[in-house]
Design a protein around this motif. Sequence first.
Motif, PDB file in Angstrom:
ATOM      1  N   ASP A   1       0.795  -1.226   0.000  1.00  0.00           N
ATOM      2  CA  ASP A   1       0.000   0.000   0.000  1.00  0.00           C
ATOM      3  C   ASP A   1       0.824   1.272   0.000  1.00  0.00           C
ATOM      4  O   ASP A   1       0.281   2.360   0.094  1.00  0.00           O
ATOM      5  N   GLU A   2       2.163   1.143  -0.160  1.00  0.00           N
ATOM      6  CA  GLU A   2       2.958   2.378  -0.311  1.00  0.00           C
ATOM      7  C   GLU A   2       2.761   2.982  -1.704  1.00  0.00           C
ATOM      8  O   GLU A   2       3.013   4.165  -1.910  1.00  0.00           O
ATOM      9  N   LEU A   3       2.391   2.144  -2.668  1.00  0.00           N
ATOM     10  CA  LEU A   3       2.283   2.640  -4.046  1.00  0.00           C
ATOM     11  C   LEU A   3       1.212   3.723  -4.151  1.00  0.00           C
ATOM     12  O   LEU A   3       0.180   3.643  -3.498  1.00  0.00           O
ATOM     13  N   VAL A   4       1.497   4.723  -4.977  1.00  0.00           N
ATOM     14  CA  VAL A   4       0.512   5.782  -5.227  1.00  0.00           C
ATOM     15  C   VAL A   4       0.314   5.903  -6.733  1.00  0.00           C
ATOM     16  O   VAL A   4       1.293   5.946  -7.492  1.00  0.00           O
ATOM     17  N   ILE A   5      -0.936   5.926  -7.148  1.00  0.00           N
ATOM     18  CA  ILE A   5      -1.221   6.000  -8.584  1.00  0.00           C
ATOM     19  C   ILE A   5      -1.732   7.388  -8.955  1.00  0.00           C
ATOM     20  O   ILE A   5      -2.634   7.915  -8.304  1.00  0.00           O
ATOM     21  N   ILE A   6      -1.122   7.970  -9.965  1.00  0.00           N
ATOM     22  CA  ILE A   6      -1.541   9.289 -10.453  1.00  0.00           C
ATOM     23  C   ILE A   6      -1.847   9.163 -11.942  1.00  0.00           C
ATOM     24  O   ILE A   6      -1.058   8.584 -12.696  1.00  0.00           O
ATOM     25  N   ILE A   7      -2.992   9.667 -12.341  1.00  0.00           N
ATOM     26  CA  ILE A   7      -3.357   9.578 -13.759  1.00  0.00           C
ATOM     27  C   ILE A   7      -3.276  10.965 -14.375  1.00  0.00           C
ATOM     28  O   ILE A   7      -3.919  11.899 -13.892  1.00  0.00           O
ATOM     29  N   ALA A   8      -2.452  11.092 -15.408  1.00  0.00           N
ATOM     30  CA  ALA A   8      -2.337  12.353 -16.124  1.00  0.00           C
ATOM     31  C   ALA A   8      -3.322  12.297 -17.291  1.00  0.00           C
ATOM     32  O   ALA A   8      -3.159  11.494 -18.202  1.00  0.00           O
ATOM     33  N   VAL A   9      -4.365  13.125 -17.203  1.00  0.00           N
ATOM     34  CA  VAL A   9      -5.370  13.138 -18.277  1.00  0.00           C
ATOM     35  C   VAL A   9      -4.816  14.008 -19.407  1.00  0.00           C
ATOM     36  O   VAL A   9      -4.870  15.226 -19.364  1.00  0.00           O
ATOM     37  N   VAL A  10      -4.257  13.325 -20.382  1.00  0.00           N
ATOM     38  CA  VAL A  10      -3.591  14.003 -21.485  1.00  0.00           C
ATOM     39  C   VAL A  10      -4.629  14.524 -22.476  1.00  0.00           C
ATOM     40  O   VAL A  10      -4.493  15.589 -23.052  1.00  0.00           O
ATOM     41  N   SER A  11      -5.671  13.747 -22.674  1.00  0.00           N
ATOM     42  CA  SER A  11      -6.733  14.199 -23.574  1.00  0.00           C
ATOM     43  C   SER A  11      -8.056  13.641 -23.107  1.00  0.00           C
ATOM     44  O   SER A  11      -8.143  12.482 -22.694  1.00  0.00           O
ATOM     45  N   SER A  12      -9.083  14.473 -23.160  1.00  0.00           N
ATOM     46  CA  SER A  12     -10.396  13.973 -22.739  1.00  0.00           C
ATOM     47  C   SER A  12     -11.223  13.551 -23.952  1.00  0.00           C
ATOM     48  O   SER A  12     -12.384  13.203 -23.824  1.00  0.00           O
ATOM     49  N   ARG A  13     -10.596  13.573 -25.117  1.00  0.00           N
ATOM     50  CA  ARG A  13     -11.330  13.122 -26.316  1.00  0.00           C
ATOM     51  C   ARG A  13     -11.506  11.613 -26.304  1.00  0.00           C
ATOM     52  O   ARG A  13     -10.656  10.879 -25.787  1.00  0.00           O
ATOM     53  N   GLN A  14     -12.594  11.149 -26.873  1.00  0.00           N
ATOM     54  CA  GLN A  14     -12.822   9.707 -26.987  1.00  0.00           C
ATOM     55  C   GLN A  14     -11.776   9.125 -27.942  1.00  0.00           C
ATOM     56  O   GLN A  14     -11.412   9.761 -28.924  1.00  0.00           O
ATOM     57  N   LYS A  15     -11.316   7.912 -27.628  1.00  0.00           N
ATOM     58  CA  LYS A  15     -10.308   7.310 -28.512  1.00  0.00           C
ATOM     59  C   LYS A  15     -10.924   6.987 -29.877  1.00  0.00           C
ATOM     60  O   LYS A  15     -12.114   6.718 -29.989  1.00  0.00           O
TER      61      LYS A  15
ATOM     62  N   ALA B   1      -1.675   9.002 -19.211  1.00  0.00           N
ATOM     63  CA  ALA B   1      -0.599   8.270 -18.538  1.00  0.00           C
ATOM     64  C   ALA B   1      -1.057   7.821 -17.157  1.00  0.00           C
ATOM     65  O   ALA B   1      -1.593   8.614 -16.394  1.00  0.00           O
ATOM     66  N   VAL B   2      -0.843   6.547 -16.859  1.00  0.00           N
ATOM     67  CA  VAL B   2      -1.049   6.068 -15.498  1.00  0.00           C
ATOM     68  C   VAL B   2       0.332   5.931 -14.883  1.00  0.00           C
ATOM     69  O   VAL B   2       1.176   5.190 -15.397  1.00  0.00           O
ATOM     70  N   LEU B   3       0.570   6.706 -13.825  1.00  0.00           N
ATOM     71  CA  LEU B   3       1.902   6.753 -13.231  1.00  0.00           C
ATOM     72  C   LEU B   3       1.834   6.137 -11.840  1.00  0.00           C
ATOM     73  O   LEU B   3       0.965   6.502 -11.030  1.00  0.00           O
ATOM     74  N   ILE B   4       2.706   5.181 -11.585  1.00  0.00           N
ATOM     75  CA  ILE B   4       2.689   4.491 -10.293  1.00  0.00           C
ATOM     76  C   ILE B   4       3.976   4.857  -9.563  1.00  0.00           C
ATOM     77  O   ILE B   4       5.072   4.475  -9.990  1.00  0.00           O
ATOM     78  N   ALA B   5       3.817   5.619  -8.480  1.00  0.00           N
ATOM     79  CA  ALA B   5       4.980   6.068  -7.716  1.00  0.00           C
ATOM     80  C   ALA B   5       5.291   5.059  -6.615  1.00  0.00           C
ATOM     81  O   ALA B   5       4.380   4.464  -6.038  1.00  0.00           O
ATOM     82  N   ARG B   6       6.595   4.899  -6.325  1.00  0.00           N
ATOM     83  CA  ARG B   6       6.985   3.846  -5.365  1.00  0.00           C
ATOM     84  C   ARG B   6       6.497   4.123  -3.946  1.00  0.00           C
ATOM     85  O   ARG B   6       6.290   3.204  -3.173  1.00  0.00           O
ATOM     86  N   ASN B   7       6.346   5.421  -3.608  1.00  0.00           N
ATOM     87  CA  ASN B   7       5.835   5.786  -2.288  1.00  0.00           C
ATOM     88  C   ASN B   7       5.336   7.229  -2.341  1.00  0.00           C
ATOM     89  O   ASN B   7       5.395   7.876  -3.386  1.00  0.00           O
ATOM     90  N   ARG B   8       4.867   7.730  -1.197  1.00  0.00           N
ATOM     91  CA  ARG B   8       4.298   9.075  -1.168  1.00  0.00           C
ATOM     92  C   ARG B   8       5.317  10.156  -1.509  1.00  0.00           C
ATOM     93  O   ARG B   8       4.990  11.154  -2.138  1.00  0.00           O
ATOM     94  N   LYS B   9       6.558   9.934  -1.065  1.00  0.00           N
ATOM     95  CA  LYS B   9       7.579  10.950  -1.330  1.00  0.00           C
ATOM     96  C   LYS B   9       7.789  11.063  -2.850  1.00  0.00           C
ATOM     97  O   LYS B   9       7.809  12.165  -3.407  1.00  0.00           O
ATOM     98  N   ALA B  10       7.938   9.914  -3.502  1.00  0.00           N
ATOM     99  CA  ALA B  10       8.127   9.921  -4.958  1.00  0.00           C
ATOM    100  C   ALA B  10       6.896  10.517  -5.638  1.00  0.00           C
ATOM    101  O   ALA B  10       7.013  11.249  -6.627  1.00  0.00           O
TER     102      ALA B  10
ATOM    103  N   VAL C   1      -5.505  13.143 -11.985  1.00  0.00           N
ATOM    104  CA  VAL C   1      -6.461  12.463 -11.131  1.00  0.00           C
ATOM    105  C   VAL C   1      -5.661  11.562 -10.205  1.00  0.00           C
ATOM    106  O   VAL C   1      -4.788  10.824 -10.663  1.00  0.00           O
ATOM    107  N   LEU C   2      -5.954  11.650  -8.936  1.00  0.00           N
ATOM    108  CA  LEU C   2      -5.283  10.774  -7.984  1.00  0.00           C
ATOM    109  C   LEU C   2      -6.101   9.502  -7.940  1.00  0.00           C
ATOM    110  O   LEU C   2      -7.232   9.507  -7.476  1.00  0.00           O
TER     111      LEU C   2
END
Length: 354
Positions: free
Chosen positions: A196-210, A313-322, A346-347
């Motif tokens: 549970d140290e992992l933190v996921i952050i989603i960078a919404v690069v485009s809100s257009r439908q694929k 982009a779905v970004l998975i950080a190793r911990n809260r500091k990262a 989006v967190l």
Amino acid sequence: ASEWILTLTAQTPTNIAVIKYWGKRDESLILPVNDSISVTLDPGHLCTTTTVAVSPAFEQDRMWLNGKEISLSGDRFQSCLREIRARATDVENKEKGIKISKKDWEKLHLHISSFNNFPTAAGLASSAAGLACLVFSLGKLMNVQEDHSQLSAIARQGSGSACRSLYGGFVKWIMGKEENGSDSLAVQLADEKHWDELVIIIAVVSSRQKETSSTSGMRESVETSLLLQHRAKEVVPKRILKMEEAIQNRDFASFAALACADSNQFHAVCLDTSPPIFYMNDTSHRIINCVEKWNRSEEAPQVAYTFDAGPNAVLIARNRKAASLLIQRLLYYFPPNPETDMNSYVLGDKSILK
Ligand code: PMV
């Protein structure tokens, strides 16, 4: 008929694949060409809430998504409803004086209302949470006795990746060998507390439908990409074993190397498809570059990236500091700007940054 209504509400988070599912060997049963592994987000973030209701007053099955009625006539919805109904058992609600027998379920109709707590237009995986929640809530309403793995095989027939959202934590979708798909189901590799140290952050690069849906994209890749054949036979089976090991040992360096390589290979398969499919855009590529450079400048990788069938982009950080360093870097290099294709962040996970 006496007027009564019985309802049930459930919530299911979406999941993000770190070893991707891309390609079906059977399109109608949704059987994949390789195993996949995902992480399910914690409840509350990027999830679907579904209320299912049954009443003798209902004249037909109906469904609403985010308040708007949608058609249930598609094969995928129908497969899920049929499979769940076939497993319904007796239900008794003493408080309301309601008794529904196994046979009654064949005649009774359902009303289903589903809400996504994230913008559906943002092109973030919504079908995974949606179909998993539909199958789970109907299973509960109809007192279906099957376990989560068996339910996952039903959700799979609604949307492949949905089968992995029946469990929290890390989940493997086993491709299975049977022609009827009975052994193509999800199993939990580790629960939500395991890492549970992992933190996921989603960078919404485009809100257009694929532009290319995953269904047609996969079909074209299966028909035309030699790289897909190689990936499914030679690469993924070994990667799955290594990823399972990395998860068990909470080995972030291996986890990140495997997840990034697998995302890149999935997009390489898309490029190897004829005509080629481009899901990532320039901003996605710049985010990859930025993370790669950062990881290489540190002693150990800080962040893993993975991209689905779109540029986000779905970004998975190793911990809260990262994670907080990541947010700082992202905001500096990719400030949200309506003029460009960078929208917002989006967190997606467990630990909200404070
Ligand atoms: O289940 P679908 O049809 O939405 O396909 C999902 C495909 C990917 O998101 C690209 C990969 C995955 O394993 O989730």
